[in-house]
Design a protein around this motif. Structure first.
Motif, PDB file in Angstrom:
ATOM      1  N   GLY A 128      39.419  34.793  29.077  1.00 32.65           N
ATOM      2  CA  GLY A 128      39.790  36.387  29.079  1.00 32.65           C
ATOM      3  C   GLY A 128      41.489  36.223  29.155  1.00 32.65           C
ATOM      4  N   SER A 129      42.033  37.536  29.006  1.00 35.07           N
ATOM      5  CA  SER A 129      43.338  37.590  29.193  1.00 35.07           C
ATOM      6  C   SER A 129      43.704  37.564  30.906  1.00 35.07           C
ATOM      7  CB  SER A 129      43.907  38.822  28.796  1.00 35.07           C
ATOM      8  OG  SER A 129      43.288  39.955  29.675  1.00 35.07           O
ATOM      9  N   HIS A 130      45.075  37.299  31.152  1.00 36.78           N
ATOM     10  CA  HIS A 130      45.389  37.339  32.440  1.00 36.78           C
ATOM     11  C   HIS A 130      44.896  38.492  33.278  1.00 36.78           C
ATOM     12  CE1 HIS A 130      48.342  36.505  35.827  1.00 36.78           C
ATOM     13  NE2 HIS A 130      48.544  37.675  35.753  1.00 36.78           N
ATOM     14  N   ASP A 131      45.007  39.597  32.475  1.00 40.12           N
ATOM     15  CA  ASP A 131      44.844  40.956  33.560  1.00 40.12           C
ATOM     16  C   ASP A 131      43.228  40.710  33.744  1.00 40.12           C
ATOM     17  OD1 ASP A 131      47.332  41.785  33.608  1.00 40.12           O
ATOM     18  OD2 ASP A 131      47.127  43.167  32.092  1.00 40.12           O
ATOM     19  N   GLU A 132      42.534  40.312  32.867  1.00 42.52           N
ATOM     20  CA  GLU A 132      40.831  40.475  33.079  1.00 42.52           C
ATOM     21  C   GLU A 132      40.338  39.525  34.188  1.00 42.52           C
ATOM     22  OE1 GLU A 132      39.487  41.459  28.429  1.00 42.52           O
ATOM     23  OE2 GLU A 132      39.791  39.429  28.856  1.00 42.52           O
ATOM     24  N   ILE A 133      41.218  38.289  34.112  1.00 42.57           N
ATOM     25  CA  ILE A 133      40.737  37.389  35.146  1.00 42.57           C
ATOM     26  C   ILE A 133      41.163  37.775  36.233  1.00 42.57           C
ATOM     27  CG2 ILE A 133      41.326  35.183  36.025  1.00 42.57           C
ATOM     28  CD1 ILE A 133      41.545  34.080  33.104  1.00 42.57           C
ATOM     29  N   ILE A 134      42.383  38.415  36.714  1.00 45.67           N
ATOM     30  CA  ILE A 134      42.749  38.936  37.833  1.00 45.67           C
ATOM     31  C   ILE A 134      41.933  40.237  38.226  1.00 45.67           C
ATOM     32  CG2 ILE A 134      44.488  40.134  39.257  1.00 45.67           C
ATOM     33  CD1 ILE A 134      44.805  36.988  38.296  1.00 45.67           C
ATOM     34  N   ASP A 135      41.274  40.964  37.363  1.00 42.70           N
ATOM     35  CA  ASP A 135      40.363  42.120  37.728  1.00 42.70           C
ATOM     36  C   ASP A 135      39.133  41.700  38.074  1.00 42.70           C
ATOM     37  OD1 ASP A 135      42.431  43.940  36.934  1.00 42.70           O
ATOM     38  OD2 ASP A 135      41.977  44.346  34.914  1.00 42.70           O
ATOM     39  N   LEU A 136      39.032  40.567  37.471  1.00 40.71           N
ATOM     40  CA  LEU A 136      37.627  39.979  37.948  1.00 40.71           C
ATOM     41  C   LEU A 136      37.583  39.342  39.213  1.00 40.71           C
ATOM     42  CD1 LEU A 136      34.738  38.473  37.308  1.00 40.71           C
ATOM     43  CD2 LEU A 136      36.035  36.592  36.532  1.00 40.71           C
ATOM     44  N   ALA A 137      38.546  38.697  39.494  1.00 41.18           N
ATOM     45  CA  ALA A 137      38.695  38.229  40.888  1.00 41.18           C
ATOM     46  C   ALA A 137      38.789  39.603  42.006  1.00 41.18           C
ATOM     47  CB  ALA A 137      40.015  37.390  41.170  1.00 41.18           C
ATOM     48  N   ASP A 138      39.245  40.654  41.769  1.00 40.63           N
ATOM     49  CA  ASP A 138      39.399  41.628  42.669  1.00 40.63           C
ATOM     50  C   ASP A 138      37.758  42.233  42.744  1.00 40.63           C
ATOM     51  OD1 ASP A 138      41.904  41.646  42.820  1.00 40.63           O
ATOM     52  OD2 ASP A 138      42.712  42.961  41.509  1.00 40.63           O
ATOM     53  N   LYS A 139      37.178  42.237  41.366  1.00 42.00           N
ATOM     54  CA  LYS A 139      35.799  42.786  41.657  1.00 42.00           C
ATOM     55  C   LYS A 139      34.841  41.885  42.384  1.00 42.00           C
ATOM     56  CE  LYS A 139      32.186  44.328  38.246  1.00 42.00           C
ATOM     57  NZ  LYS A 139      32.231  45.779  38.858  1.00 42.00           N
ATOM     58  N   ILE A 140      35.026  40.581  42.316  1.00 43.75           N
ATOM     59  CA  ILE A 140      34.143  39.666  43.129  1.00 43.75           C
ATOM     60  C   ILE A 140      34.625  40.060  44.600  1.00 43.75           C
ATOM     61  CG2 ILE A 140      33.798  37.300  43.729  1.00 43.75           C
ATOM     62  CD1 ILE A 140      34.466  36.543  40.875  1.00 43.75           C
ATOM     63  N   HIS A 141      35.791  40.130  44.857  1.00 43.12           N
ATOM     64  CA  HIS A 141      36.068  40.598  46.297  1.00 43.12           C
ATOM     65  C   HIS A 141      35.393  41.702  46.740  1.00 43.12           C
ATOM     66  CE1 HIS A 141      38.196  37.498  48.473  1.00 43.12           C
ATOM     67  NE2 HIS A 141      39.069  37.221  47.356  1.00 43.12           N
ATOM     68  N   ALA A 142      35.592  42.863  45.863  1.00 40.99           N
ATOM     69  CA  ALA A 142      35.275  44.121  46.257  1.00 40.99           C
ATOM     70  C   ALA A 142      33.690  44.271  46.283  1.00 40.99           C
ATOM     71  CB  ALA A 142      35.922  45.011  45.507  1.00 40.99           C
ATOM     72  N   ASP A 143      33.055  43.749  45.243  1.00 41.80           N
ATOM     73  CA  ASP A 143      31.605  44.087  45.101  1.00 41.80           C
ATOM     74  C   ASP A 143      30.358  43.155  45.368  1.00 41.80           C
ATOM     75  OD1 ASP A 143      32.715  46.565  44.224  1.00 41.80           O
ATOM     76  OD2 ASP A 143      32.668  45.913  42.064  1.00 41.80           O
ATOM     77  N   ILE A 144      30.958  41.622  45.536  1.00 44.54           N
ATOM     78  CA  ILE A 144      29.908  40.698  45.480  1.00 44.54           C
ATOM     79  C   ILE A 144      29.956  39.832  46.815  1.00 44.54           C
ATOM     80  CG2 ILE A 144      29.085  38.655  44.579  1.00 44.54           C
ATOM     81  CD1 ILE A 144      29.718  39.665  41.723  1.00 44.54           C
ATOM     82  N   LEU A 145      31.324  39.386  47.202  1.00 47.50           N
ATOM     83  CA  LEU A 145      31.548  38.905  48.416  1.00 47.50           C
ATOM     84  C   LEU A 145      31.121  39.818  49.595  1.00 47.50           C
ATOM     85  CD1 LEU A 145      34.502  36.592  47.351  1.00 47.50           C
ATOM     86  CD2 LEU A 145      32.138  35.914  47.461  1.00 47.50           C
ATOM     87  N   PRO A 146      30.438  38.888  50.536  1.00 55.49           N
ATOM     88  CA  PRO A 146      30.250  39.639  51.963  1.00 55.49           C
ATOM     89  C   PRO A 146      31.724  39.794  52.774  1.00 55.49           C
ATOM     90  CG  PRO A 146      29.664  37.366  51.990  1.00 55.49           C
ATOM     91  CD  PRO A 146      29.907  37.588  50.383  1.00 55.49           C
TER      92      PRO A 146
END
Length: 884
Positions: A128-146
């Motif tokens: 994905g684009s740079h922004d999509e990858i960074i948004d994904l990283a933020d989403k993983i932190h916010a919604d998935i990781l304990p």
């Protein structure tokens, strides 16, 4: 200038309106720099070729990694938690392409869980684009990781984003600090509340207008841009613009104090200081315009400063005169005198040495610079991670991977083999092992992973000697199977003899007993032949011959079976004891059929074994590599995951992952990459991959490209810049001598400054080297800006010489008049670069160190000591070839 003064208000209003309009309408320069990326390599670079191959293959994805750090070894509960997280991430969809669950099988666990079982790696393939990858990283932190666990997210995209964010945060700090610093310094210099606002306003308009124009040029003409573009515009325009304003305002104050009217003072100012300013700005413009000849877009991005210099010249010749006319002598209120126009006591003292005792002056400069030059090793660092604070999550994650798995495991080198047709087949991929072995012999290579060795170790099943052992086991099984068949047939033979004996004498059935006895005899002969075949296999009979014999015997058994079924059918209609024998014959016929089935299986096995042996014998790859992959192996579902990982573009490309022993960002890794390239060129010769395109990818490869390209660009651009400066100075000063030693003194200043910088950051602070882009930008900045000060001095020297003074007197007067201006200008420009220090971006801090050290060294030592000493040594010959 008279025309400018006549139309001063329309010009000023027009410039303000243009600046405001362009600022509102122009694209976001910071966003453009972010979109351009941290590394913009030319298409000819090896890593870019690899990127193009991957992009065309539809696999231009990146990898980000979750890094679990545990206090105790991983247990079953943790395995389940990590597996659940991997499934959740995979379910997110775009930009996630795949997630490697480290607990999917033993091989992955061995690869993705550290030896002490306290670090777990979960690679996530993203496209994905740079922004999509960074948004994904933020989403993983916010919604998935304990939230109560330590899990780092890292990867090249995340690290580069942290560098971009740090650069933009540093820019904001630099802008604020620069304005405050300049205002404070101008207050000290002019001791006036009013004066500082004029340079700040003029430079502010220049900066906003330049930034807008550059942003439009990026969109319209593909102008180069990087994180350095905006921060260099701030530092140079504010620093240099302030210096030029000091030059103009000081001369304007000098003219006013001489009793001239305001308009006459302005005209005189621009005839003298204005000429110096124009020469200086032209030299700086040439310096930064020369960057346009660089190949590397990041280097070329500093060419935007040339746009800024051109705009600054326009503003200084239009806006500043307006305020001179408008404020008159109130421009310096409430001060009645300013430090900037007074003779410099320091430079007067210097002149007593440099003008009167030139050899001593040169010796002093040599004593200061030569020991520093001897320490210079030109150590360069390509470690992007050093650019940002090690408290960043991406850096902490990368460091944990290095500690737990080895430095090279974090970011391997990818070697790509690509053809236009499929290249993945059982015969050809065995050559990957010979290539892998050659790569493993390269100093600095830890291991290689590819189709034949997905975990870094060759699959044992691919060795010919291992397969021969398996074949021997198969022959043993065949012999044992034949023994079982013989045993069964003996039982059938015994059963037939028993049935024959039970037939009544003299009956019609009794006459059929001869046929049964014949069948029993045939089974006995078949058994004898089976024994011969079994013995032959034990003695080395070819599997193909044995299979042929079994096929013939199978036909005989089928005849026996059919005759037994026929006999059973005849007896089935009889009564009494004879009819009861029908069931027994049927069972015996089934036994013969079962034995025949066993022979069929043995025959099939021996046929496969024979075919495999023939394939081995016909295979050139077995002779070349000692490996053999049976046909159809790659279609096995167990191989699917391996092929998905190490092949691309419908199996027209193969990937080899080369794990380095060193830090992938290190200079040693760059050297290893060059060795890998050379090894690949040799290793593919004589293999099916000889005609394949070979490309290398990975951060170490990119850094190797950066090293090669930056070295070539430095040499070419510096040569063009110095030649351009020489030509401009030769024309303006009408001398070939002065430009030569002006440029020579600046080269001495640069190499002394970079030596000091290396001592500070490498020897003192322990970095691997100076950041790779620093010498280029440091050189351009220091030479382009430092030449201003020699122009300030020598243009005043030219003016004094034209007025009739001899060389010595002209130099003494010039040093007295210009010393304070030059020192003040050097301090202010050094201060603007000093504002980069709190940015937190290592390369900017190092560039600032070179420029600050160089400007102060040049303004306080080399310029007042060396330049006058050389000038006075040449005497009137300094004007050669025009004046003697």
């Amino acid at each position: 200038m008279k025309l400018v003064l006549k139309f001063k208000w329309p010009i000023f209003i027009g410039l303000l309106a243009l600046t405001a309009a362009l600022f509102i309408l122009s694209p976001d320069l910071a966003k453009q720099a972010e979109n351009a990326g941290s590394f913009q390599l030319p298409d000819t670079a090896d890593s870019q070729k690899a990127a193009d191959i991957l992009e065309k293959a539809g696999v231009s994805e990146e990898t980000i990694s979750l890094v679990y750090t545990l206090d105790k070894p991983v247990d079953d509960a943790r395995r389940q938690d990590v597996s659940a997280v991997a499934k959740k991430i995979e379910s997110l969809g775009k930009p996630v392409k795949a997630v490697l669950n480290p607990f999917e099988n033993e091989e992955l666990e061995a690869q993705l869980v550290s030896e002490d079982k306290k670090t777990i790696l979960v690679p996530v393939t993203v496209d994905g684009s740079h922004d999509e990858i960074i948004d994904l990283a933020d989403k993983i932190h916010a919604d998935i990781l304990p939230k109560d666990e330590t899990v780092y997210l890292t990867g090249e995209a995340i690290i580069n984003n942290d560098v971009n964010v740090s650069a933009q945060e540093g820019l904001k700090k630099t802008e604020l600090i620069t304005v405050i610093l300049i205002f404070g310094l101008l207050l000290i210099v002019f001791r006036s509340i009013v004066t500082p606002f004029v340079p700040l306003l003029a430079v502010g308009i220049s900066y906003l207008l330049s930034q807008s124009l550059v942003a439009f040029f990026i969109d319209w003409f593909g102008f180069p841009v990087s994180n350095y573009t905006q921060i260099f515009l701030v530092a140079i325009l504010f620093g240099l613009g302030t210096d030029y304003c000091i030059l103009l305002l000081s001369r304007y104050k000098e003219e006013l104090l001489a009793g001239h009217e305001v308009e006459e003072s302005i005209l005189n100012t621009y005839k003298t200081a204005g000429r110096t300013l124009f020469i200086s700005a032209t030299a700086v413009f040439i310096g930064f315009a020369a960057i346009g000849f660089a190949d590397f877009p990041i280097f070329k991005s500093a060419v935007a400063v040339a746009v800024g210099i051109a705009v600054l010249l326009v503003i200084l010749y239009t806006v500043v005169p307006l305020f001179m006319v408008l404020l008159k002598d109130k421009l310096f209120w409430p001060s009645k005198g300013a430090a900037s126009h007074k003779d410099s006591k320091i430079w007067i003292a210097f002149s007593k040495v440099s003008v009167s005792r030139p050899l001593l002056s040169m010796l002093i400069v040599a004593i200061i610079s030569i020991p520093l030059l001897l320490t210079y090793d030109n150590d360069l660092s390509f470690n992007t991670v050093d650019e940002i604070d090690d408290s960043k999550e991406s850096v902490m994650g990368l460091n944990r991977i290095s500690d737990a798995f080895g430095e090279g495991d974090s970011l391997p080198v990818q070697v790509i083999l690509k053809k236009n047709e499929p290249i993945v087949n059982e015969k050809d991929i065995t050559y990957l092992e010979s290539i892998s072995k050659d790569l493993e012999k390269v100093d600095g290579v830890k291991s290689v992973r590819t189709i034949t060795r997905p975990t870094g170790e060759l699959l044992e099943d691919l060795y010919v000697d291992h397969q021969i052992t398996l074949m021997a086991d198969g022959l043993d099984d065949a012999v044992a199977g034949l023994a079982e068949v013989q045993k069964g047939l003996k039982q059938v033979q015994g059963g037939l003899n028993e049935v024959t004996g039970q037939l009544p004498a003299g009956s019609a059935a009794s006459s059929g007993g001869a046929g049964l006895r014949q069948a029993a005899g045939g089974i006995g002969k078949i058994n004898e032949q089976l024994g011969q075949i079994a013995g032959g296999l034990e003695q080395g009979m070819p599997a193909e011959q044995a299979a042929g014999g079994l096929k013939a015997l199978s036909g005989e058994l089928k005849k026996v079976s059919n005759s037994l079924y026929g006999a059973a059918n005849q007896l089935d209609g009889s009564t009494g004891q004879i009819g009861a024998l029908s069931g027994g014959l049927t069972e015996l016929a089934k036994g013969v059929e079962a034995a025949n089935g066993g022979l069929g299986e043995i025959h099939s096995g021996l046929s496969d074994l024979s075919a495999m042996l023939h394939d081995m014998g016909d295979s050139k790859s077995v002779q070349d590599t000692g490996l053999f992959i049976p046909e159809g192996t790659l279609d096995n579902k167990d191989f699917k995951q391996v092929l998905d990982r190490y092949t691309i573009d419908n199996k027209t490309g193969i990937i080899l992952e080369v794990i380095l022993e060193q830090d992938p960002y290190s200079r040693e890794a760059i050297s290893t990459v060059h060795d890998i390239k050379e090894t690949m060129e040799r290793s593919v010769i004589g293999t099916p991959f000889e005609k394949a395109d070979v490309a290398l990818s990975g951060i170490s490869v990119m850094n190797a490209d950066l090293s090669d390209i930056s070295t070539k660009d430095f040499t070419r651009t510096v040569t063009i810049m110095l030649v351009g400066l020489f030509v401009v100075l030769f024309i303006l000063f009408r001398s070939a001598i002065m430009p030569a030693y002006m440029i020579g003194s600046l080269l001495l200043t640069y190499y002394t400054s970079v030596s000091i910088t290396e001592l500070i950051f490498v020897n003192g602070l322990g970095y691997d080297g100076i950041s790779w882009a620093v010498p280029f930008f440091g050189f351009i900045m220091l030479i382009a800006l430092g030449v201003d000060y020699s122009i300030f001095l020598l243009d005043r020297f030219r003016e004094e010489s034209i007025n009739g003074k001899n060389v010595r007197d002209a130099l003494v007067t010039s040093m007295a008049k210009m010393g304070t201006v030059i020192i003040t200008a050097a301090v202010i420009l050094a201060g603007t670069f000093g504002a980069m220090m709190p940015s937190g971006v290592l390369s900017l801090v190092q560039i600032a160190t070179i420029v600050i050290t160089g400007l102060l060294l040049y303004g306080l030592i080399i310029l007042p000591l060396l330049i006058p000493a050389i000038t006075v040594s040449f005497g009137r010959g300094v004007w050669w070839p025009y004046r003697g």
